[in-house]
Write a protein that holds these residues in place. Structure first.
Motif: not given
Length: 118
Positions: A48, A72-73, A76-77, A80
């Motif tokens: 992170i 931000f997508k 996040t991808s 993850i």
């Protein structure tokens, strides 16, 4: 008792972990709990932090950001994929590449994870 806004439940036609209630919520919570233990969450912190720095550097070099949701997508991808699958796609660095088409990403993810030609 936790208050859940009725609009939230209606917005989620398929009751997932965040919208499920009662026995369904308990079952899903039990399945996901190990992934969010202190040990596992602590192991995610370096990823992170590293992805946060990559995002900050990318955005700093852009000046005005017109589509923050997109970035931000990608963040996040990245987190993850790396923390749950061990795959470093580096969406942030490759945001403008054709490989970021969501269908292509999904196929590459499945191929990388299962090692098969799909």
């Amino acid at each position: 008792s936790f208050y859940r806004n009725p609009a939230f439940t209606l917005a989620n036609a398929v009751p997932g972990l965040f919208a499920a209630e009662g026995k369904m919520w308990a079952k899903q919570r039990k399945i996901f709990s190990p992934a969010f233990s202190n040990k596992n969450v602590s192991a995610m912190v370096p990823v992170i932090n590293e992805r946060s720095k990559a995002l900050a550097n990318k955005l700093a070099g852009m000046g005005i950001v017109s589509d923050a949701c997109k970035w931000f997508k990608y963040f996040t991808s990245d987190v993850i994929c790396e923390t749950s699958l061990g795959i470093k796609f580096r969406y942030i660095e490759n945001a403008e590449a054709d490989s970021n088409d969501e269908h292509v990403i999904l196929l590459k993810l499945l191929q990388a994870r299962f090692g098969e030609s799909i």
